[in-house]
Design a protein around this motif. Structure first.
Motif: not given
Length: 64
Positions: A46-61
């Protein structure tokens, strides 16, 4: 979609190569933690503003 290919698929390929080479330790850092929105563990989609940040979060998890 390019961020998903590079970040997620690239991370999967890296993990497979590490397993094949019997490398089990990795120091992982993500640029999502550098966005200035607090501690990386407090980030959520919900805090992410773009697809790049979302894809990075997926990798972090996935790196866990």
């Amino acid at each position: 979609m390019k961020h998903f290919d590079k970040n997620i698929a690239g991370s999967i390929i890296l993990k497979q190569a590490m397993q094949k080479a019997k490398v089990f330790n990795l120091i992982f850092t993500s640029s999502v933690g550098m966005t200035g929105r607090g501690h990386p563990s407090s980030l959520n989609k919900n805090l992410l503003t773009n697809n790049y940040e979302y894809s990075e979060l997926i990798v972090e998890h996935a790196a866990g």
